[in-house]
Each structure stands twice: as structure tokens, then as C-alpha cells.
Enzyme design. Structure first.
Site: not given
Ligand code: 13P
Length: 340
Positions: A33, A177, A219, A261-263, A294
Site C-alpha cells: 500500500r 474471519e 468477521k 470491507s474486502g475492497g 481499507r
Molecule cells: P479490509 O477491510 O481491507 O478487507 O480488511 C479487513 C481485514 O482485517 C482483512 O483481514
């Protein structure tokens, strides 16, 4: 570990209008990043960036827990105060990512299995002594032609359950998660089908491994079409697909669900969380909140650019996104919040 202590930590993490901040990017992810924005990829710049985050004024009004990375939990501000102590002072519970990343799953092209169970008990003890009271482990499930396989889903579900058991034994609340990633061209319906299968497998494994479901947090991903799909569903459709999936798979005894959030863009992530609350707030048995990385951090990182003169603006952007998501958790987010 006393169940009541774990329950109380889970309750505090899910309290009121707050959510979690994932700031646990591995060194490789953080460097990636930074590289995209021309920020030097050194330990000192990673420390400066996390310093900016933990010291952002007002962050504790919206964030109940912050997930740290191994390097970060041992780091301090320029004046030598441990980040963990600053978080605690601001009412934010420190957490720690304990998986060691997802690697290709041998024999299953395109699929991944997460590593990190070896020596986990000892590592958790050390993290507890450093102040962590909850942990995170991410499993990665990819949708494609003939994947995910049953073997991949089961292997990841069992690994998540073994991890969760280690955490509860060590006095840390496990964040479980299982991420069905957005990569691909699949439909919303296919994501719903896979997420449902994955969550059934995960909760079955948690049950078999005697994990106390009242002392954990899930999660998950939101149910979304793949990023290469032509489908562009609205927030209503996404909220319905996601909450229906959870109502079918997540036991009511689980205290909280905190999304990754996943992108997704920061605004869409807030809008969709908000819609779930306005449409389904009455029927959800668990607390539903955010644990974004993110979607909370990206605007701040872009403003910072590695420069001291941008720290205040970056901190404001970070706290603004935390405030938007906190409003979404209460069903009170609106796009007007983006213009102030
Ligand atoms: P993002 O919200 O960027 O997807 O990251 C969450 C996270 O903790 C990934 O393991």
C-alpha cells in the site's frame, strides 16, 4: 479462562455505536500500500503511520478495539509510549492478528489455506502479556470454476475452529474471519450460496471443537457480486442477501458480527452497513458492526503520503470514516455526511 471475562470483552468490543479498526496489515501488505503511494517502505515509516492512527484525536469515540500486527504491538510513539498503552488510554482494546497468512493449498489449484497453528498457544500467551485481549485469524475462500472445493472449505473451517479454541483457552476473544473474496466474475446469488456453505461449515467446526460461541466474534464478507461481474445490485439487494444468509447460518448466541470491507469503496461500505440496519435492525439477534481496514484507512493513507505536514488532515479523514461507519451501525448514516 473465565467465560465471564471473555464475554465481557466481546460485549465491550460490540458496545454502543462502536466498531473495530483493522490496522493489522502484514509488513508485505503495508509495504504494498505504501509503494502504490510512493511512501518509503521501512519499519520507521510503518511506525510513523501507525503512530498517526493510534493518536488520531477522537478515534476512541467510534472505535472499541484495534487489531494490530506483530510488529505494531511492540512499537511505540516517538516519545517512547507503547501504542498499546495509547489505545488503552483512549478506551480502545488492543487485539492481534495471529494467523501467518494464506498460502496455496497443495493439490487444489486456485485455493488457499491459512497457516499459523504451530506454536500458537505460546504466541497467544506472549500477546496476552503485551496487552492483547482479542485476536484475529483470516481464512480466504475464492469463488471460481468448480471452486471452492469442499476440502478447502473444511480445512479452513477446522483451522479457524482450532485457532478459536486456543484463543479462548489463552483469555483472548477470537475473531473468526472466513473471507469469501470479491475477486472474480461471479453473481450475487453465487456469493450468497458460497458464503452460506462456508458459514455452515465454520459454525459446524466451531461446535465440534467445543468453542464457546458466546465468547467470539464473526468477521465475514458482505454478500456481493464479484468485482468483475456485470451485476451492480443496490444497497437494498445486498443488505437482504447478506442478512438472510446470516440469519440462516449464524447462531443467535454469537454476540457480534463485524464486517471486513474486502475492497469496497469507503462510501459503499458505510452505505451498505447502514442499509442492513435500517432494513433489518429489528430482526437481527446479534450486534452488527464494522471491522474495516481499507474502507477506514485508505483516504487517510492517501492524504498522509508519508509527510509530517499531512498528519492532521490524515487523522481527520480517518476519524471521519470511523464516524460514518459508527453512524451506519446506528442506521443513521447518510451521504450528506460525506460533504461536511
Ligand atoms: P479490509 O477491510 O481491507 O478487507 O480488511 C479487513 C481485514 O482485517 C482483512 O483481514
Amino acid at each position: 479462562m473465565e467465560t465471564s471475562t471473555l464475554k465481557s470483552i466481546a460485549y465491550q468490543l460490540m458496545q454502543g455505536s462502536k466498531g473495530l479498526l483493522a490496522m493489522d496489515e502484514s509488513t508485505a501488505t503495508c509495504n504494498k500500500r505504501f509503494a502504490e503511494l510512493g511512501i518509503p517502505q521501512t519499519e520507521e515509516y510503518r511506525r510513523k503511520y501507525r503512530d498517526l492512527i493510534v493518536n488520531a484525536p477522537g478515534l476512541g469515540d467510534y472505535i472499541s478495539g484495534a487489531i494490530l500486527f506483530d510488529e505494531t504491538i511492540k512499537q511505540s510513539t516517538a516519545d517512547g509510549t507503547l501504542f498499546v498503552d495509547i489505545l488503552k488510554r483512549n478506551g480502545i482494546i488492543p487485539g492481534i492478528k495471529v494467523d501467518e497468512g494464506a498460502i496455496p493449498m497443495l493439490g487444489f489449484p486456485g485455493e488457499k489455506i491459512t497457516e499459523g497453528l504451530d506454536g500458537l498457544g505460546e504466541r497467544l500467551k506472549a500477546y496476552y502479556n503485551l496487552g492483547a485481549r482479542f485476536a484475529k485469524w483470516r481464512a480466504v475462500i475464492t469463488i471460481g470454476t468448480e471452486i471452492p472445493s469442499t476440502a478447502c472449505i473444511k480445512a479452513n473451517a477446522y483451522t479457524l475452529a482450532r485457532y478459536a479454541m486456543f484463543c479462548q483457552e489463552a483469555g483472548l476473544v477470537p475473531i473468526v474471519e472466513p473471507e469469501v473474496v470479491m475477486d472474480g466474475r461471479h453473481s450475487l446469488a453465487r456469493c450468497a450460496e458460497v458464503t452460506t456453505e462456508v458459514l455452515h461449515a465454520v459454525f459446524n467446526a466451531l461446535y465440534q471443537h467445543r468453542v464457546d460461541m458466546e465468547c467470539m466474534i464473526l468477521k465475514p464478507n458482505m454478500v456481493l457480486p464479484g468485482e468483475g461481474s456485470a451485476e451492480k445490485p443496490g444497497a437494498d439487494e445486498i443488505a437482504e442477501a447478506t442478512i438472510k444468509c446470516f440469519l440462516r447460518t449464524v447462531p443467535a448466541t454469537v454476540p457480534g458480527i463485524a464486517f471486513l470491507s474486502g475492497g469496497q469503496s469507503p462510501q459503499l461500505a458505510s452505505e451498505r452497513l447502514n442499509r442492513m440496519h435500517t432494513q433489518f435492525g429489528e430482526v437481527m439477534p446479534w450486534v452488527l458492526t464494522f471491522s474495516f481496514s481499507r474502507a477506514v484507512q485508505q483516504p487517510a493513507l492517501e492524504l498522509w503520503q508519508g509527510k509530517d505536514e499531512n498528519i492532521v488532515a490524515a487523522q481527520k479523514a480517518l476519524v471521519h470514516r470511523a464516524a460514518c461507519n459508527s453512524a451506519a451501525k446506528m442506521g443513521q448514516y447518510s451521504s450528506e455526511m460525506e460533504t461536511v
